[in-house]
Every structure is written in structure tokens, then in C-alpha cells.
Design a protein around this motif. Structure first.
Motif, PDB file in Angstrom:
ATOM      1  N   MET A   1      -7.010 -59.790 -83.288  1.00 43.67           N
ATOM      2  CA  MET A   1      -6.522 -60.343 -84.544  1.00 43.67           C
ATOM      3  C   MET A   1      -7.391 -59.825 -85.691  1.00 43.67           C
ATOM      4  O   MET A   1      -8.596 -59.665 -85.534  1.00 43.67           O
ATOM      5  N   ASP A   2      -6.787 -59.548 -86.831  1.00 40.47           N
ATOM      6  CA  ASP A   2      -7.564 -59.090 -87.980  1.00 40.47           C
ATOM      7  C   ASP A   2      -8.472 -60.204 -88.493  1.00 40.47           C
ATOM      8  O   ASP A   2      -8.163 -61.387 -88.339  1.00 40.47           O
ATOM      9  N   GLY A   3      -9.534 -59.809 -89.153  1.00 38.70           N
ATOM     10  CA  GLY A   3     -10.497 -60.788 -89.632  1.00 38.70           C
ATOM     11  C   GLY A   3     -10.340 -61.124 -91.098  1.00 38.70           C
ATOM     12  O   GLY A   3     -11.275 -61.595 -91.740  1.00 38.70           O
ATOM     13  N   ASP A   4      -9.142 -60.889 -91.665  1.00 43.28           N
ATOM     14  CA  ASP A   4      -8.954 -61.112 -93.099  1.00 43.28           C
ATOM     15  C   ASP A   4      -7.906 -62.177 -93.379  1.00 43.28           C
ATOM     16  O   ASP A   4      -7.412 -62.282 -94.495  1.00 43.28           O
ATOM     17  N   LEU A   5      -7.547 -62.936 -92.336  1.00 42.26           N
ATOM     18  CA  LEU A   5      -6.595 -64.048 -92.467  1.00 42.26           C
ATOM     19  C   LEU A   5      -5.159 -63.588 -92.723  1.00 42.26           C
ATOM     20  O   LEU A   5      -4.300 -64.401 -93.045  1.00 42.26           O
ATOM     21  N   GLN A   6      -4.889 -62.281 -92.573  1.00 42.96           N
ATOM     22  CA  GLN A   6      -3.506 -61.824 -92.788  1.00 42.96           C
ATOM     23  C   GLN A   6      -2.625 -62.115 -91.575  1.00 42.96           C
ATOM     24  O   GLN A   6      -1.408 -62.183 -91.691  1.00 42.96           O
ATOM     25  N   HIS A   7      -3.246 -62.221 -90.421  1.00 40.91           N
ATOM     26  CA  HIS A   7      -2.488 -62.574 -89.221  1.00 40.91           C
ATOM     27  C   HIS A   7      -2.404 -64.090 -89.083  1.00 40.91           C
ATOM     28  O   HIS A   7      -3.398 -64.792 -89.278  1.00 40.91           O
TER      29      HIS A   7
ATOM     30  N   GLN B   1      -0.544 -62.198 -97.292  1.00 43.99           N
ATOM     31  CA  GLN B   1      -1.246 -61.400 -98.298  1.00 43.99           C
ATOM     32  C   GLN B   1      -2.739 -61.573 -98.095  1.00 43.99           C
ATOM     33  O   GLN B   1      -3.204 -62.611 -97.643  1.00 43.99           O
ATOM     34  N   ARG B   2      -3.469 -60.535 -98.453  1.00 42.21           N
ATOM     35  CA  ARG B   2      -4.916 -60.605 -98.365  1.00 42.21           C
ATOM     36  C   ARG B   2      -5.451 -61.533 -99.444  1.00 42.21           C
ATOM     37  O   ARG B   2      -5.055 -61.447-100.595  1.00 42.21           O
ATOM     38  N   GLU B   3      -6.358 -62.438 -99.034  1.00 40.04           N
ATOM     39  CA  GLU B   3      -6.906 -63.363-100.033  1.00 40.04           C
ATOM     40  C   GLU B   3      -8.161 -62.802-100.674  1.00 40.04           C
ATOM     41  O   GLU B   3      -8.376 -62.903-101.870  1.00 40.04           O
TER      42      GLU B   3
HETATM   43 MN    MN Z   1      -5.617 -56.628 -93.537  1.00 41.07          MN
END
Ligand code: MN
Ligand code: GDD
Length: 373
Positions: free
Chosen positions: A102-108, A217-219
Motif C-alpha cells: 500500500m502507498d504511504g501517502d493515504l491515496q490508497h 487525492q494526495r493530501e
Molecule cells: Mn501517491
């Protein structure tokens, strides 16, 4: 765990390991852990952040989190870059039978995790994939160029793995660890398409299911997928076609070498045009230097993207590159000439042998001296 052997520790070992590659996600990691903990309540899980020594201090943030929660782990890689290789190393660092990436930027959308887990445990499946392109899924707020790029890469990917995957580019999935162990030596680890890599490497077709989710969306922070990842994607495909016995860097190096010939001619031609054929030797020297220089910079940006030389290193790098490739050119000419003089191989094969020896020499020696670790 086998039924015959009881659990020996007071805490059960993790059933599920979440692998989260990070590069400059310091602002997001705490929230990732908080949300994961909320949705995976009642499950034995661990989360492994694989951080490529992010300058924003992501690793230190993860260490702080881990001091308060034993389920949080960190792999900090030094002098390395790469989404796929980070995922692979994370997957190898756990003994959990189920793995999620899982990505670490909260997009997933982490709320999909329990659904993935249920599906994987109850159905006869190898892998479940979070998909943006099945009914119910989507991409929130992507510009049209990004959408077009993604669709193109998706179509190529589908062709190649010959699986009816709607979203082969997804970086969000859960897989049985045994699947990874079965194909671990065939994974290329190049670039950022870890899911495609796994599908390619699997010895038998994978039983999969796609579950819809909406790509958020990326926060905070920024995407790391620049144009160069398209190049990495091409390299990964080239690797699949040629096989893993030839290093992918050599393929890249050779492609750029071929381009160098074009640069050489493009410099030589106008020089001869302006100054006449008496300037051939000088023109040849100038063209060689320009071609070597452009090859050096291209290799630095593309072939050695993950260990790029910067600042003062560039000068030494360039100097060593020119010296090594100069010797390579001598070897090329010498060997071709010797073969040709022997008379067994014609001009074409002699020249080809010279080029091959020169290319291997240039590649091998610059790998050690120019882009030394
Ligand atoms: Mn991303
Ligand atoms: N360790 C490590 N090393 N992590 C990295 C690197 C790297 O070189 N590059 C990116 N990451 C991490 C980011 O920190 C993030 O957690 C995750 O990998 C995804 O990177 P993003 O830069 O956020 O990618 P994206 O959002 O543009 O792309 C996502 O969607 C694509 C589908 O279009 C990713 O999920 C891709 O894997 C996916 O293919």
C-alpha cells in the motif's frame, strides 16, 4: 502456522504484513498507522515501512511510531531508490503468510484492507487487487495527461501479462506470501510496477480478483512518478523480453551507446561540411568527445538514476567515463582489426565483435569506477 506446533510467544505472530514504500512521506506515516490500526482491529498484523533514506526524515518518524507500537517496523535503505525493489525487500523481511502493498501517502483506501483479507482467506485466490478501473472504483482528481498516461501503460501491461486485469498498474494489493516466494528469483525489481512484475514472474497464471476503490487525492507531499518512470517501465519490459541473464543496466547502457553514434554523426557532419574533409581527424575527436559527454549524462540520469552523481562528483565521473570509454574504443578497434587481419571473419563480424567487446568493457569498468557505490 502448522496446527501441530503451538504458538510459543505471548503475542501471536502477524498473519498479515503491510508493506509501505515511502519517500518523503514524513507528514503522512502517523496517519497511515492510525487508520490501518483502526480498520484491522482484531487481526494480527504488522506494518513495514521501507524508506529510501528520505531527506524529510520519514524514517525517524517511523522509528518514533515504532517506539510506541511493536507492530510498526522500519527498513531504511541507504543510497538506494526504487518503489518495486523497496516492496520486494519489505516482503522478504516478514514471515507473515499474507502480504499487502500500500502507498504511504493515504491515496490508497485502507478500508479496503479487511475486505481484501476476507476475500483472500475465503476464496481460492492467490492475489486480490485494489482496482481503479472496475465498476465502483475510480481516480479522483487526476489531470487528463496523467489519465492518458495511465491508460496507455495499462493497455500495454494487459497485452503483456495476458491476464484480464483491469488495473495492472495498481500499487495496492494483497497476496499470499507463498506466491512471492515461488517467483522471487524471477522478479526484476526495476521501476515501480511491482504488480506487473509479480504477474510476469509467476510460474503459473495467478488466480486473482479485483476489488474497486477510489484513488484519493494526495493530501501532503508530492508524487515521485516523473517522466523517467516511463523509461523504467520500458526497461522492465525490455528485461522481460531479453531475460534476466543480461543485466537491465547493460541494456540501458547499450541503448544509450547506440544513441551516442547518432550524436557523433550529428556533430561530425556539420564540421566536415564547414571546414572540409581536411578537418576529419579534428572533427572526429570533437564528435567523440561530445558523444561521450552526452552518453555520460544520459547514463547518469537514466541508467544510474538510482545512484545519480551530483555536484562535484560529476567532474570525476565524467573524467573517468571519458578515460574508460577511450580505452574501450581502442580495444574495439584493436580487436576488430586483429580479427579482420586473421581473415576468418569478414569485415562485418570483425567490427561487430569489436563493438561488443568495447560495449562490455565500457559498461563493466564504468560500473566500477564511474558509478561506484
Ligand atoms: Mn501517491
Ligand atoms: N522506498 C521508496 N523508494 N518509496 C517510494 C519511491 C522510492 O524510490 N518512490 C515512491 N515511493 C513511495 C511513495 O512515498 C508513496 O508512498 C508510494 O511509493 C507511491 O508513490 P507516489 O509518488 O505517491 O506515486 P503515485 O501516487 O504517483 O502513483 C501511484 O499510482 C500508480 C498508478 O497510477 C502508485 O501507487 C503507483 O505504484 C501506481 O502505479
Amino acid at each position: 502456522m502448522s496446527a501441530a506446533m503451538p504458538c510459543l510467544s505471548p503475542n501471536p505472530p502477524p498473519e498479515l504484513a503491510l508493506i509501505v514504500p515511502t519517500y518523503n512521506e514524513a507528514a503522512a506515516v502517523a496517519e497511515v498507522v492510525r487508520r490501518v490500526a483502526a480498520v484491522l482491529d482484531g487481526i494480527a498484523w504488522e506494518i513495514i515501512f521501507v524508506d529510501d533514506d528520505s531527506p524529510d526524515g520519514t524514517a525517524e518518524r517511523v522509528r518514533e511510531l515504532a517506539r510506541h507500537d511493536a507492530r510498526v517496523r522500519l527498513i531504511q535503505r541507504i543510497g538506494r531508490r526504487g518503489l518495486s525493489s523497496a516492496c520486494i525487500e519489505g516482503m522478504l523481511a516478514t514471515t507473515a503468510p499474507l502480504l499487502a502493498v500500500m502507498d504511504g501517502d493515504l491515496q490508497h483506501d485502507e478500508t479496503l484492507l479487511p475486505v481484501m483479507l476476507e476475500t483472500l482467506k475465503t476464496a481460492a485466490l492467490d492475489i486480490v487487487i485494489g482496482s481503479r478501473y472496475v465498476a465502483g472504483g475510480g481516480v479522483g482528481g487526476w489531470n487528463t495527461q496523467r489519465q492518458r498516461m495511465s491508460r496507455l501503460a495499462t493497455r500495454i501491461g494487459q497485452r503483456l501479462i495476458r491476464a484480464e486485469l483491469h488495473d495492472p498498474m495498481s500499487g495496492f494489493f494483497m497476496v499470499r506470501a507463498s506466491v512471492i516466494h515461488n517467483c522471487i528469483h524471477r522478479l526484476s525489481g526495476v521501476g515501480f510496477k511491482i504488480l506487473l512484475d509479480i504477474f510476469f514472474a509467476a510460474p503459473t497464471p495467478l488466480r486473482f480478483q479485483e476489488l474497486p476503490f477510489t484513488f484519493r487525492q494526495r493530501e501532503t507531499g508530492a508524487s515521485k512518478l516523473e517522466t523517467a518512470v516511463l523509461w523504467e517501465y520500458l526497461l522492465m519490459l525490455a528485461q522481460k523480453l531479453i531475460g534476466t541473464r543480461i543485466p537491465v543496466r547493460f541494456i540501458a547502457f547499450s541503448l544509450i551507446g547506440g544513441l551516442g553514434v547518432a550524436v557523433h554523426m550529428a556533430v561530425l557532419w556539420p564540421l566536415l561540411h564547414w571546414f572540409g574533409t581536411s578537418a576529419f581527424l579534428a572533427g572526429q575527436m570533437a564528435a567523440t568527445l561530445v558523444a561521450m559527454t552526452s552518453n555520460f549524462f544520459l547514463n547518469n540520469i537514466l541508467t544510474y538514476r538510482d545512484q545519480r552523481l551530483v555536484g562535484r562528483q560529476l567532474l570525476w565521473g565524467w573524467l573517468s567515463f571519458v578515460l574508460v570509454c577511450g580505452l574501450g574504443a581502442l580495444a574495439n578497434v584493436g580487436i576488430a582489426n586483429a580479427l579482420f587481419q586473421q581473415g576468418h571473419s569478414g569485415w562485418f563480424l570483425s567490427a561487430l565483435a569489436g563493438i561488443l567487446v568495447g560495449a562490455v568493457w565500457n559498461y563493466a569498468v564504468t560500473a566500477v569506477y564511474t558509478w561506484k557505490k
